[in-house]
Motif scaffolding. Structure first.
Motif, PDB file in Angstrom:
ATOM      1  N   GLY A  26      33.165  71.115  49.587  1.00 40.37           N
ATOM      2  CA  GLY A  26      33.979  71.426  48.367  1.00 40.37           C
ATOM      3  C   GLY A  26      35.462  71.527  48.732  1.00 40.37           C
ATOM      4  N   SER A  27      35.760  73.166  49.182  1.00 42.63           N
ATOM      5  CA  SER A  27      37.131  73.151  49.682  1.00 42.63           C
ATOM      6  C   SER A  27      37.484  72.548  51.017  1.00 42.63           C
ATOM      7  CB  SER A  27      37.104  74.739  49.898  1.00 42.63           C
ATOM      8  OG  SER A  27      37.218  75.376  48.647  1.00 42.63           O
ATOM      9  N   ASN A  28      36.656  71.773  51.781  1.00 37.81           N
ATOM     10  CA  ASN A  28      36.733  71.293  52.974  1.00 37.81           C
ATOM     11  C   ASN A  28      36.557  69.743  52.832  1.00 37.81           C
ATOM     12  OD1 ASN A  28      37.146  70.770  55.598  1.00 37.81           O
ATOM     13  ND2 ASN A  28      35.315  71.458  56.503  1.00 37.81           N
ATOM     14  N   PRO A  29      37.273  69.077  52.130  1.00 40.52           N
ATOM     15  CA  PRO A  29      36.807  67.451  52.159  1.00 40.52           C
ATOM     16  C   PRO A  29      36.789  66.931  53.097  1.00 40.52           C
ATOM     17  CG  PRO A  29      38.914  68.047  50.952  1.00 40.52           C
ATOM     18  CD  PRO A  29      38.465  69.466  51.538  1.00 40.52           C
ATOM     19  N   ALA A  30      37.656  67.293  54.082  1.00 35.07           N
ATOM     20  CA  ALA A  30      37.750  66.541  55.535  1.00 35.07           C
ATOM     21  C   ALA A  30      36.495  66.348  56.161  1.00 35.07           C
ATOM     22  CB  ALA A  30      38.624  67.175  56.514  1.00 35.07           C
TER      23      ALA A  30
END
Length: 392
Positions: A144-148
Protein backbone atom coordinates in the motif's frame (compact mmCIF):
# COMPACT_ATOMS: atom_id res chain seq x y z
CA UNK A 1 -33.88 12.86 4.84
CA UNK A 2 -34.64 16.56 5.28
CA UNK A 3 -34.46 18.93 2.27
CA UNK A 4 -30.92 20.07 1.43
CA UNK A 5 -30.75 23.58 2.93
CA UNK A 6 -26.93 23.78 2.86
CA UNK A 7 -25.36 27.23 3.04
CA UNK A 8 -21.60 27.38 2.57
CA UNK A 9 -19.59 29.19 5.26
CA UNK A 10 -17.30 31.98 4.04
CA UNK A 11 -16.07 33.73 7.17
CA UNK A 12 -13.12 35.48 5.49
CA UNK A 13 -14.94 36.36 2.25
CA UNK A 14 -12.87 33.93 0.22
CA UNK A 15 -15.44 34.27 -2.57
CA UNK A 16 -13.86 37.64 -3.32
CA UNK A 17 -10.71 35.76 -4.38
CA UNK A 18 -12.66 33.75 -6.96
CA UNK A 19 -13.48 34.78 -10.51
CA UNK A 20 -17.01 34.90 -11.85
CA UNK A 21 -16.27 31.69 -13.76
CA UNK A 22 -15.14 29.97 -10.56
CA UNK A 23 -18.37 30.91 -8.82
CA UNK A 24 -20.50 29.86 -11.78
CA UNK A 25 -18.79 26.47 -11.91
CA UNK A 26 -19.18 25.97 -8.17
CA UNK A 27 -22.80 27.08 -8.07
CA UNK A 28 -23.67 24.81 -10.98
CA UNK A 29 -22.15 21.84 -9.13
CA UNK A 30 -23.82 22.88 -5.86
CA UNK A 31 -27.25 23.10 -7.48
CA UNK A 32 -26.79 19.70 -9.08
CA UNK A 33 -25.83 18.13 -5.75
CA UNK A 34 -28.88 19.60 -4.06
CA UNK A 35 -31.26 18.45 -6.78
CA UNK A 36 -29.89 15.08 -7.78
CA UNK A 37 -27.48 13.72 -5.15
CA UNK A 38 -28.79 14.82 -1.75
CA UNK A 39 -32.30 13.34 -2.18
CA UNK A 40 -30.98 9.82 -2.85
CA UNK A 41 -27.56 9.51 -1.24
CA UNK A 42 -28.66 8.25 2.18
CA UNK A 43 -30.65 5.45 0.58
CA UNK A 44 -27.75 4.37 -1.62
CA UNK A 45 -25.30 4.54 1.28
CA UNK A 46 -27.61 2.34 3.34
CA UNK A 47 -27.86 -0.12 0.43
CA UNK A 48 -24.08 0.05 -0.17
CA UNK A 49 -24.72 0.71 -3.83
CA UNK A 50 -23.28 3.23 -6.27
CA UNK A 51 -26.00 5.32 -7.99
CA UNK A 52 -24.97 4.75 -11.60
CA UNK A 53 -27.75 6.97 -12.90
CA UNK A 54 -25.73 9.97 -11.68
CA UNK A 55 -22.85 9.37 -14.10
CA UNK A 56 -24.25 11.45 -16.95
CA UNK A 57 -25.03 14.31 -14.55
CA UNK A 58 -21.51 14.22 -13.14
CA UNK A 59 -20.20 14.58 -16.67
CA UNK A 60 -22.55 17.46 -17.43
CA UNK A 61 -21.35 19.55 -14.46
CA UNK A 62 -17.70 19.01 -15.41
CA UNK A 63 -16.79 16.51 -12.70
CA UNK A 64 -14.98 14.32 -15.26
CA UNK A 65 -11.80 15.93 -16.53
CA UNK A 66 -12.71 19.55 -15.92
CA UNK A 67 -9.13 20.67 -16.61
CA UNK A 68 -8.64 18.40 -19.63
CA UNK A 69 -8.48 20.45 -22.87
CA UNK A 70 -11.68 20.92 -24.84
CA UNK A 71 -10.30 19.11 -27.89
CA UNK A 72 -10.26 15.89 -25.85
CA UNK A 73 -13.74 16.35 -24.42
CA UNK A 74 -12.81 18.15 -21.21
CA UNK A 75 -14.09 21.52 -20.05
CA UNK A 76 -10.72 23.27 -20.25
CA UNK A 77 -11.17 24.82 -16.79
CA UNK A 78 -8.42 25.79 -14.37
CA UNK A 79 -7.35 23.98 -11.22
CA UNK A 80 -9.38 26.12 -8.83
CA UNK A 81 -12.53 25.30 -10.80
CA UNK A 82 -11.67 21.60 -10.54
CA UNK A 83 -11.15 21.96 -6.80
CA UNK A 84 -14.46 23.74 -6.32
CA UNK A 85 -16.29 20.96 -8.18
CA UNK A 86 -14.64 18.39 -5.93
CA UNK A 87 -15.62 20.45 -2.87
CA UNK A 88 -19.25 20.39 -3.91
CA UNK A 89 -19.22 16.69 -4.79
CA UNK A 90 -17.81 15.71 -1.41
CA UNK A 91 -20.18 18.08 0.33
CA UNK A 92 -22.72 15.65 -1.08
CA UNK A 93 -20.75 12.45 -0.47
CA UNK A 94 -17.10 11.38 -0.40
CA UNK A 95 -17.88 8.29 -2.46
CA UNK A 96 -19.31 10.34 -5.30
CA UNK A 97 -16.31 12.66 -5.18
CA UNK A 98 -14.06 9.60 -5.23
CA UNK A 99 -15.72 8.40 -8.41
CA UNK A 100 -15.10 11.77 -10.03
CA UNK A 101 -11.54 12.09 -8.67
CA UNK A 102 -10.54 8.72 -10.03
CA UNK A 103 -12.04 9.47 -13.43
CA UNK A 104 -10.37 12.89 -13.67
CA UNK A 105 -7.04 12.68 -11.88
CA UNK A 106 -6.15 9.00 -11.96
CA UNK A 107 -7.45 7.96 -15.39
CA UNK A 108 -7.88 10.98 -17.67
CA UNK A 109 -4.85 12.82 -16.29
CA UNK A 110 -2.25 10.09 -17.04
CA UNK A 111 -3.75 9.40 -20.48
CA UNK A 112 -3.63 13.12 -21.28
CA UNK A 113 -0.14 13.68 -19.84
CA UNK A 114 1.60 10.41 -20.62
CA UNK A 115 -0.47 8.81 -23.35
CA UNK A 116 -0.01 8.85 -27.11
CA UNK A 117 -2.18 11.05 -29.28
CA UNK A 118 -4.05 7.96 -30.44
CA UNK A 119 -4.75 7.01 -26.80
CA UNK A 120 -5.97 10.52 -26.01
CA UNK A 121 -8.33 10.50 -28.98
CA UNK A 122 -9.62 7.02 -28.20
CA UNK A 123 -10.23 7.26 -24.47
CA UNK A 124 -10.58 10.85 -23.26
CA UNK A 125 -13.80 11.88 -25.05
CA UNK A 126 -15.58 8.74 -23.83
CA UNK A 127 -14.30 9.26 -20.29
CA UNK A 128 -15.34 12.93 -20.29
CA UNK A 129 -18.95 12.08 -21.08
CA UNK A 130 -19.11 9.11 -18.73
CA UNK A 131 -19.76 6.75 -21.63
CA UNK A 132 -16.71 4.94 -20.31
CA UNK A 133 -15.67 4.87 -16.68
CA UNK A 134 -12.11 4.23 -15.59
CA UNK A 135 -10.12 3.05 -12.59
CA UNK A 136 -6.50 3.25 -11.40
CA UNK A 137 -4.54 0.19 -10.37
CA UNK A 138 -1.58 0.89 -8.09
CA UNK A 139 -2.31 -0.48 -4.58
CA UNK A 140 -1.72 -4.20 -4.11
CA UNK A 141 -2.73 -6.65 -1.35
CA UNK A 142 0.75 -6.54 0.19
CA UNK A 143 1.92 -3.12 -0.98
CA UNK A 144 0.00 0.00 0.00
CA UNK A 145 2.29 2.75 1.27
CA UNK A 146 5.24 1.14 -0.55
CA UNK A 147 4.08 0.87 -4.18
CA UNK A 148 7.66 0.52 -5.43
CA UNK A 149 7.57 -3.07 -4.10
CA UNK A 150 4.62 -4.00 -6.34
CA UNK A 151 4.53 -7.54 -7.75
CA UNK A 152 2.23 -6.98 -10.72
CA UNK A 153 4.39 -7.45 -13.81
CA UNK A 154 4.31 -7.94 -17.56
CA UNK A 155 6.50 -9.70 -20.10
CA UNK A 156 7.19 -8.81 -23.71
CA UNK A 157 5.76 -11.57 -25.92
CA UNK A 158 6.61 -10.05 -29.26
CA UNK A 159 3.28 -8.75 -30.52
CA UNK A 160 1.77 -8.13 -27.05
CA UNK A 161 2.52 -7.87 -23.33
CA UNK A 162 1.49 -10.63 -20.92
CA UNK A 163 0.24 -9.12 -17.64
CA UNK A 164 -0.05 -10.92 -14.30
CA UNK A 165 -0.79 -9.74 -10.78
CA UNK A 166 -3.51 -8.17 -8.66
CA UNK A 167 -4.58 -4.78 -7.33
CA UNK A 168 -7.04 -4.05 -4.52
CA UNK A 169 -9.06 -1.21 -2.98
CA UNK A 170 -9.74 0.10 -6.46
CA UNK A 171 -12.55 2.68 -6.76
CA UNK A 172 -14.78 2.23 -9.83
CA UNK A 173 -13.27 -1.20 -10.54
CA UNK A 174 -16.57 -3.16 -10.66
CA UNK A 175 -17.94 -1.16 -13.60
CA UNK A 176 -14.89 0.47 -15.23
CA UNK A 177 -14.35 -0.07 -18.95
CA UNK A 178 -10.65 0.78 -18.75
CA UNK A 179 -8.03 0.52 -16.02
CA UNK A 180 -4.76 2.45 -15.84
CA UNK A 181 -2.58 -0.29 -14.38
CA UNK A 182 0.95 0.18 -13.04
CA UNK A 183 3.19 -2.84 -13.45
CA UNK A 184 6.87 -3.75 -13.71
CA UNK A 185 8.55 -4.85 -16.91
CA UNK A 186 11.23 -7.55 -17.01
CA UNK A 187 13.87 -5.06 -15.84
CA UNK A 188 11.78 -3.91 -12.87
CA UNK A 189 10.85 -0.58 -14.46
CA UNK A 190 7.27 0.56 -13.70
CA UNK A 191 4.99 1.43 -16.63
CA UNK A 192 1.36 2.36 -17.07
CA UNK A 193 -0.80 0.00 -19.15
CA UNK A 194 -4.34 0.56 -20.39
CA UNK A 195 -6.30 -2.62 -19.70
CA UNK A 196 -9.82 -2.83 -21.09
CA UNK A 197 -12.76 -4.80 -19.80
CA UNK A 198 -13.24 -7.88 -21.93
CA UNK A 199 -9.56 -8.72 -22.24
CA UNK A 200 -9.28 -12.42 -21.45
CA UNK A 201 -8.00 -13.08 -17.92
CA UNK A 202 -9.00 -9.64 -16.59
CA UNK A 203 -11.59 -9.69 -13.79
CA UNK A 204 -12.84 -7.10 -11.29
CA UNK A 205 -14.50 -8.72 -8.24
CA UNK A 206 -16.35 -6.24 -6.05
CA UNK A 207 -15.34 -5.53 -2.44
CA UNK A 208 -18.23 -5.90 0.02
CA UNK A 209 -18.85 -5.34 3.75
CA UNK A 210 -17.50 -1.77 3.81
CA UNK A 211 -18.55 0.58 6.59
CA UNK A 212 -17.09 3.51 4.68
CA UNK A 213 -17.61 4.91 1.16
CA UNK A 214 -20.67 2.72 0.92
CA UNK A 215 -22.04 4.61 -2.09
CA UNK A 216 -18.78 4.11 -3.99
CA UNK A 217 -18.04 0.93 -5.95
CA UNK A 218 -14.77 -0.66 -4.82
CA UNK A 219 -13.13 -3.80 -6.14
CA UNK A 220 -10.04 -5.71 -7.11
CA UNK A 221 -8.23 -5.99 -10.42
CA UNK A 222 -7.06 -9.52 -11.22
CA UNK A 223 -4.71 -10.18 -14.14
CA UNK A 224 -4.26 -13.81 -15.15
CA UNK A 225 -2.11 -13.95 -18.27
CA UNK A 226 -3.86 -10.93 -19.77
CA UNK A 227 -2.72 -10.14 -23.31
CA UNK A 228 -2.33 -6.36 -23.52
CA UNK A 229 -1.69 -4.83 -26.97
CA UNK A 230 1.62 -3.01 -27.15
CA UNK A 231 -0.12 0.19 -28.23
CA UNK A 232 -1.77 0.23 -24.77
CA UNK A 233 1.37 1.18 -22.87
CA UNK A 234 1.63 4.83 -21.82
CA UNK A 235 4.66 5.96 -23.87
CA UNK A 236 5.58 9.39 -22.53
CA UNK A 237 6.61 8.65 -18.94
CA UNK A 238 7.58 5.60 -16.92
CA UNK A 239 8.87 4.90 -13.44
CA UNK A 240 7.18 5.24 -10.06
CA UNK A 241 7.22 9.02 -10.48
CA UNK A 242 4.64 8.74 -13.25
CA UNK A 243 2.19 6.96 -10.96
CA UNK A 244 2.89 9.30 -8.04
CA UNK A 245 2.26 12.38 -10.17
CA UNK A 246 -1.26 11.06 -10.73
CA UNK A 247 -1.64 10.76 -6.97
CA UNK A 248 -0.61 14.41 -6.65
CA UNK A 249 -3.47 15.37 -8.96
CA UNK A 250 -5.91 13.27 -6.93
CA UNK A 251 -4.63 14.49 -3.55
CA UNK A 252 -5.15 18.06 -4.68
CA UNK A 253 -8.80 17.28 -5.41
CA UNK A 254 -9.15 15.53 -2.06
CA UNK A 255 -7.88 18.63 -0.23
CA UNK A 256 -10.78 20.57 -1.71
CA UNK A 257 -13.24 17.70 -1.35
CA UNK A 258 -12.65 17.09 2.35
CA UNK A 259 -13.35 20.76 2.93
CA UNK A 260 -16.80 20.22 1.43
CA UNK A 261 -17.56 17.42 3.89
CA UNK A 262 -16.40 19.64 6.76
CA UNK A 263 -18.60 22.50 5.56
CA UNK A 264 -21.64 20.24 5.42
CA UNK A 265 -21.08 18.93 8.94
CA UNK A 266 -20.56 22.45 10.28
CA UNK A 267 -23.64 23.80 8.51
CA UNK A 268 -25.74 20.92 9.81
CA UNK A 269 -24.53 21.40 13.39
CA UNK A 270 -25.02 25.17 13.25
CA UNK A 271 -28.56 24.82 11.96
CA UNK A 272 -29.40 22.11 14.52
CA UNK A 273 -28.04 23.98 17.54
CA UNK A 274 -30.25 26.98 16.75
CA UNK A 275 -33.35 24.78 16.60
CA UNK A 276 -32.76 22.20 19.35
CA UNK A 277 -34.02 23.34 22.76
CA UNK A 278 -32.70 22.09 26.08
CA UNK A 279 -33.08 23.67 29.54
CA UNK A 280 -35.38 26.28 28.05
CA UNK A 281 -33.10 27.68 25.34
CA UNK A 282 -31.38 26.70 22.08
CA UNK A 283 -28.34 24.53 22.70
CA UNK A 284 -26.36 26.97 20.57
CA UNK A 285 -26.61 29.41 23.46
CA UNK A 286 -24.47 27.19 25.67
CA UNK A 287 -20.78 27.98 25.84
CA UNK A 288 -19.50 24.48 25.01
CA UNK A 289 -21.57 24.34 21.82
CA UNK A 290 -20.36 27.77 20.76
CA UNK A 291 -16.79 26.64 21.45
CA UNK A 292 -17.26 23.71 19.06
CA UNK A 293 -18.77 25.88 16.34
CA UNK A 294 -16.12 28.58 16.72
CA UNK A 295 -13.34 26.03 16.38
CA UNK A 296 -15.04 24.45 13.36
CA UNK A 297 -15.40 27.69 11.42
CA UNK A 298 -11.83 28.68 12.30
CA UNK A 299 -10.42 25.43 10.91
CA UNK A 300 -12.62 25.58 7.80
CA UNK A 301 -11.48 29.16 7.14
CA UNK A 302 -7.82 28.19 7.48
CA UNK A 303 -8.38 25.28 5.09
CA UNK A 304 -10.16 27.52 2.57
CA UNK A 305 -7.20 29.90 2.45
CA UNK A 306 -4.67 27.06 2.30
CA UNK A 307 -6.49 25.38 -0.54
CA UNK A 308 -7.16 28.54 -2.52
CA UNK A 309 -3.46 29.41 -2.40
CA UNK A 310 -2.57 25.87 -3.47
CA UNK A 311 -4.96 26.27 -6.39
CA UNK A 312 -3.17 29.44 -7.47
CA UNK A 313 0.16 27.61 -7.30
CA UNK A 314 -1.29 24.71 -9.33
CA UNK A 315 -2.51 27.11 -11.99
CA UNK A 316 1.01 28.56 -12.16
CA UNK A 317 2.60 25.07 -12.25
CA UNK A 318 4.43 25.90 -9.02
CA UNK A 319 2.72 23.52 -6.57
CA UNK A 320 5.07 20.88 -5.20
CA UNK A 321 4.19 17.35 -4.17
CA UNK A 322 4.99 18.23 -0.57
CA UNK A 323 2.67 21.24 -0.62
CA UNK A 324 -0.14 19.05 -1.96
CA UNK A 325 0.57 16.47 0.75
CA UNK A 326 0.29 19.12 3.45
CA UNK A 327 -3.09 20.29 2.17
CA UNK A 328 -4.46 16.77 1.84
CA UNK A 329 -3.35 15.80 5.32
CA UNK A 330 -4.48 19.01 7.00
CA UNK A 331 -7.88 19.23 5.37
CA UNK A 332 -8.87 15.61 5.83
CA UNK A 333 -7.80 15.63 9.49
CA UNK A 334 -9.74 18.88 9.94
CA UNK A 335 -12.83 17.42 8.29
CA UNK A 336 -12.90 14.20 10.31
CA UNK A 337 -12.51 16.13 13.58
CA UNK A 338 -15.38 18.44 12.63
CA UNK A 339 -17.53 15.44 11.69
CA UNK A 340 -16.92 13.88 15.09
CA UNK A 341 -17.68 17.08 16.99
CA UNK A 342 -20.77 17.76 14.90
CA UNK A 343 -22.03 14.24 15.54
CA UNK A 344 -21.79 14.87 19.28
CA UNK A 345 -23.69 18.13 18.98
CA UNK A 346 -26.61 16.29 17.39
CA UNK A 347 -26.62 13.65 20.11
CA UNK A 348 -28.41 10.45 19.14
CA UNK A 349 -29.85 12.09 16.01
CA UNK A 350 -26.30 12.39 14.73
CA UNK A 351 -26.04 8.67 14.06
CA UNK A 352 -29.18 8.50 11.94
CA UNK A 353 -29.64 8.86 8.22
CA UNK A 354 -31.86 11.87 8.86
CA UNK A 355 -28.63 13.86 8.83
CA UNK A 356 -25.45 13.53 6.77
CA UNK A 357 -22.90 13.73 9.58
CA UNK A 358 -22.38 10.06 10.44
CA UNK A 359 -22.09 9.17 6.75
CA UNK A 360 -19.44 11.86 6.32
CA UNK A 361 -17.60 10.62 9.42
CA UNK A 362 -17.52 7.04 8.14
CA UNK A 363 -16.46 8.15 4.66
CA UNK A 364 -13.64 10.32 5.99
CA UNK A 365 -12.16 7.31 7.76
CA UNK A 366 -11.29 6.09 4.26
CA UNK A 367 -10.29 9.46 2.91
CA UNK A 368 -7.75 9.90 5.72
CA UNK A 369 -6.14 6.63 4.60
CA UNK A 370 -6.26 6.57 0.81
CA UNK A 371 -4.03 8.53 -1.58
CA UNK A 372 -1.37 8.43 1.14
CA UNK A 373 -2.15 7.89 4.80
CA UNK A 374 -2.22 10.65 7.41
CA UNK A 375 1.16 9.49 8.75
CA UNK A 376 2.80 9.10 5.35
CA UNK A 377 1.90 12.69 4.43
CA UNK A 378 3.41 13.83 7.72
CA UNK A 379 6.68 12.16 6.75
CA UNK A 380 6.55 13.72 3.29
CA UNK A 381 6.42 17.14 4.93
CA UNK A 382 9.15 16.14 7.37
CA UNK A 383 11.43 15.02 4.56
CA UNK A 384 10.73 18.22 2.63
CA UNK A 385 11.69 20.53 5.48
CA UNK A 386 14.72 18.53 6.71
CA UNK A 387 16.01 17.01 3.51
CA UNK A 388 16.29 13.71 5.40
CA UNK A 389 14.44 10.57 4.28
CA UNK A 390 12.59 8.82 7.14
CA UNK A 391 11.13 6.18 4.83
CA UNK A 392 14.34 4.14 4.64
Amino acid sequence: MKPDAFEAPDYYLVDELLTDEHKLVRNTARTWVKRHLSPIIEDYAQKAEFPKQLISGLAEVGAFGSYIPVEYGGAGLDQISYGLIMQEMERGDSGIRSTASVQSSLVMYPIWNYGSEAQRQKYLPKLATGEWMGCFGLTEPDHGSNPAAMKTHFMDKGDHFLLNGAKMWISNAPFAQVAVVWAKDETGRIHGLLVERGMEGFTTPETHNKWSLRASATGELIFDNVKVPKENILPNKSGLGAALSCLDAARYGIAWGAMGAAMDCYDTALRYCKERQQFGKPIGQFQLQQKKLAEMITEITKAQLLTWRLGVLKNENKATSAQISMAKRNNVAMAIQIAREARQMLGAMGITGDYSIMRHAMNLESVITYEGTHDIHLLITGMDVTGLNAFK
